[in-house]
Enzyme design. Structure first.
Site, PDB file in Angstrom:
ATOM      1  N   LEU A  10     -14.950   1.881  -0.282  1.00 37.74           N
ATOM      2  CA  LEU A  10     -15.095   2.347  -1.675  1.00 37.74           C
ATOM      3  C   LEU A  10     -15.569   1.224  -2.610  1.00 37.74           C
ATOM      4  CD1 LEU A  10     -14.561   4.540  -3.883  1.00 37.74           C
ATOM      5  CD2 LEU A  10     -12.251   3.617  -4.051  1.00 37.74           C
ATOM      6  N   THR A  17     -16.109  -1.471  -8.457  1.00 34.04           N
ATOM      7  CA  THR A  17     -14.760  -1.885  -8.856  1.00 34.04           C
ATOM      8  C   THR A  17     -14.429  -3.287  -8.367  1.00 34.04           C
ATOM      9  OG1 THR A  17     -14.119  -0.594  -6.965  1.00 34.04           O
ATOM     10  CG2 THR A  17     -13.623   0.355  -9.116  1.00 34.04           C
ATOM     11  N   LYS A  45     -12.165  -9.460  -0.760  1.00 31.67           N
ATOM     12  CA  LYS A  45     -12.788  -8.130  -0.681  1.00 31.67           C
ATOM     13  C   LYS A  45     -12.317  -7.402   0.580  1.00 31.67           C
ATOM     14  CE  LYS A  45     -16.876  -9.066  -3.444  1.00 31.67           C
ATOM     15  NZ  LYS A  45     -18.333  -9.223  -3.447  1.00 31.67           N
ATOM     16  N   ARG A  49      -3.692  -5.181  -1.520  1.00 29.39           N
ATOM     17  CA  ARG A  49      -3.142  -5.839  -2.719  1.00 29.39           C
ATOM     18  C   ARG A  49      -2.145  -6.947  -2.346  1.00 29.39           C
ATOM     19  NH1 ARG A  49      -0.407  -1.581  -6.350  1.00 29.39           N
ATOM     20  NH2 ARG A  49      -2.340  -0.538  -5.784  1.00 29.39           N
ATOM     21  N   ALA A 115      -9.086   0.192   1.656  1.00 29.66           N
ATOM     22  CA  ALA A 115      -7.744  -0.395   1.606  1.00 29.66           C
ATOM     23  C   ALA A 115      -7.037  -0.067   0.289  1.00 29.66           C
ATOM     24  CB  ALA A 115      -7.841  -1.908   1.761  1.00 29.66           C
ATOM     25  N   LYS A 117      -5.116   1.700  -2.697  1.00 27.69           N
ATOM     26  CA  LYS A 117      -4.174   2.784  -2.988  1.00 27.69           C
ATOM     27  C   LYS A 117      -4.660   3.620  -4.162  1.00 27.69           C
ATOM     28  CE  LYS A 117      -0.140   0.680  -0.978  1.00 27.69           C
ATOM     29  NZ  LYS A 117       1.200   0.190  -1.076  1.00 27.69           N
ATOM     30  N   ASN A 118      -5.617   3.086  -4.907  1.00 31.03           N
ATOM     31  CA  ASN A 118      -6.159   3.804  -6.067  1.00 31.03           C
ATOM     32  C   ASN A 118      -7.401   4.629  -5.714  1.00 31.03           C
ATOM     33  OD1 ASN A 118      -4.374   2.665  -8.156  1.00 31.03           O
ATOM     34  ND2 ASN A 118      -5.326   0.730  -7.589  1.00 31.03           N
ATOM     35  N   LYS A 145      -7.928  -4.563   6.704  1.00 30.80           N
ATOM     36  CA  LYS A 145      -9.134  -5.034   7.372  1.00 30.80           C
ATOM     37  C   LYS A 145      -8.995  -6.562   7.473  1.00 30.80           C
ATOM     38  CE  LYS A 145     -11.694  -1.412   4.939  1.00 30.80           C
ATOM     39  NZ  LYS A 145     -12.578  -1.087   3.836  1.00 30.80           N
ATOM     40  N   GLU A 169     -20.127  -0.954   4.405  1.00 28.13           N
ATOM     41  CA  GLU A 169     -19.155  -1.967   3.947  1.00 28.13           C
ATOM     42  C   GLU A 169     -19.803  -3.109   3.171  1.00 28.13           C
ATOM     43  OE1 GLU A 169     -16.379  -3.448   3.527  1.00 28.13           O
ATOM     44  OE2 GLU A 169     -14.957  -2.102   4.450  1.00 28.13           O
TER      45      GLU A 169
HETATM   46  C1  G6P Z   1     -10.156  -2.737  -1.626  1.00 24.89           C
HETATM   47  C2  G6P Z   1     -10.687  -3.921  -2.404  1.00 24.89           C
HETATM   48  C3  G6P Z   1      -9.685  -5.023  -2.487  1.00 24.89           C
HETATM   49  C4  G6P Z   1      -8.349  -4.495  -2.974  1.00 24.89           C
HETATM   50  C5  G6P Z   1      -7.850  -3.417  -2.026  1.00 24.89           C
HETATM   51  C6  G6P Z   1      -6.526  -2.811  -2.482  1.00 24.89           C
HETATM   52  O1  G6P Z   1     -10.239  -2.978  -0.293  1.00 24.89           O
HETATM   53  O2  G6P Z   1     -11.871  -4.397  -1.794  1.00 24.89           O
HETATM   54  O3  G6P Z   1     -10.183  -6.001  -3.382  1.00 24.89           O
HETATM   55  O4  G6P Z   1      -7.382  -5.522  -3.058  1.00 24.89           O
HETATM   56  O5  G6P Z   1      -8.827  -2.377  -1.980  1.00 24.89           O
HETATM   57  O6  G6P Z   1      -6.728  -2.109  -3.659  1.00 24.89           O
HETATM   58  P1  G6P Z   1      -5.602  -1.493  -4.594  1.00 24.89           P
HETATM   59  O7  G6P Z   1      -6.382  -0.607  -5.519  1.00 24.89           O
HETATM   60  O8  G6P Z   1      -4.681  -0.711  -3.701  1.00 24.89           O
HETATM   61  O9  G6P Z   1      -4.913  -2.630  -5.250  1.00 24.89           O
HETATM   62 MG    MG Z   2     -15.394  -3.187  -0.505  1.00 25.31          MG
END
Ligand code: G6P
Ligand code: MG
Length: 219
Positions: A10, A17, A45, A49, A115, A117-118, A145, A169
């Site tokens: 994503l 983002t 990347k 979190r 990865a 959660k959002n 990952k 990716e």
């Molecule tokens: C993605 C991003 C990371 C981020 C991870 C967790 O993989 O590339 O930079 O830390 O998601 O994101 P979150 O929204 O759950 O904090």
């Molecule tokens: Mg990415």
């Protein structure tokens, strides 16, 4: 051969983002008395979190209690959510909407392998939730990952062998995860950084499903 399945990361692939994650982490580092730069950020990347915060604290040589660790992780997410609050379909990276429409036209099924959660919240904001036949995000995996879990789960949900999946990716860790899963990968970004990807494109602008399949099958 039957149609392949596409699995998309994503952050940094569908939406930009990655810059918001960076801003929020940088703010956290600065409040803890040190700094992170873009080069260091590359290794965050695709990393969860919690794992990102561990790496950042190690970089700044800061040790926190468990309670403070959780508090800072939550604080980073609060800042991040503030930054993404105003996202709309305009925030899709160039060419992404057309590429997903082209996937539909070609009967290519799509899964998410992020990865974050959002992820569901972001996909809803940018109007892309319905383009996916399967979602795997930070709420459903236990390993970051470069572990292949996130992509293997995607293949399982879509009922296909890993060898039939092509991963999109932007992160080094994500390309490694695809390789570990036995999948081909399309790096989004700089070929001198994403050296392990099967092929690399700068983004989706003017890219068709046919372009990808023709090129990747000749690698
Ligand atoms: C993605 C991003 C990371 C981020 C991870 C967790 O993989 O590339 O930079 O830390 O998601 O994101 P979150 O929204 O759950 O904090
Ligand atoms: Mg990415």
């Amino acid at each position: 051969m039957s149609q392949p399945v596409f699995l998309f990361d994503l952050d940094g692939v569908i939406v930009d983002t990655a810059v918001y994650h960076y801003q929020a982490w940088k703010r956290l580092a600065q409040e803890l008395g040190f700094d992170i730069d873009e080069e260091f950020n590359e290794q965050l990347k695709g990393i969860s979190r919690v794992d990102s915060l561990h790496r950042i604290l190690e970089h700044g040589q800061v040790v926190l209690t468990e309670a403070d660790f959780d508090r800072w992780a939550t604080q980073k997410n609060t800042w991040y959510l503030e930054l993404i609050e105003e996202m709309t379909p305009q925030h899709l990276l160039p060419g992404v909407a057309d590429f997903f429409a082209n996937c539909r036209t070609n009967g290519i099924r799509c899964g998410l392998g992020s990865a974050s959660k959002n992820a569901p919240k972001i996909l809803e904001k940018v109007g892309l939730l319905e383009a996916f036949d399967a979602l795997v995000d930070g709420n459903s995996v236990s390993k970051s990952k470069p572990d292949p879990e996130v992509f293997l789960k995607g293949a399982e949900l879509l009922g296909v062998e890993p060898a039939r999946c092509i991963v999109f990716e932007d992160a080094l860790a994500g390309i490694e995860a695809a390789e570990a899963a036995g999948m081909k990968s399309v790096g989004i970004g700089d070929p001198t950084v994403l050296t392990q990807a099967t092929m690399v494109i700068p983004g989706f602008l003017n890219v068709t499903v046919n372009d990808i399949l023709t090129k990747i099958n000749n690698q």
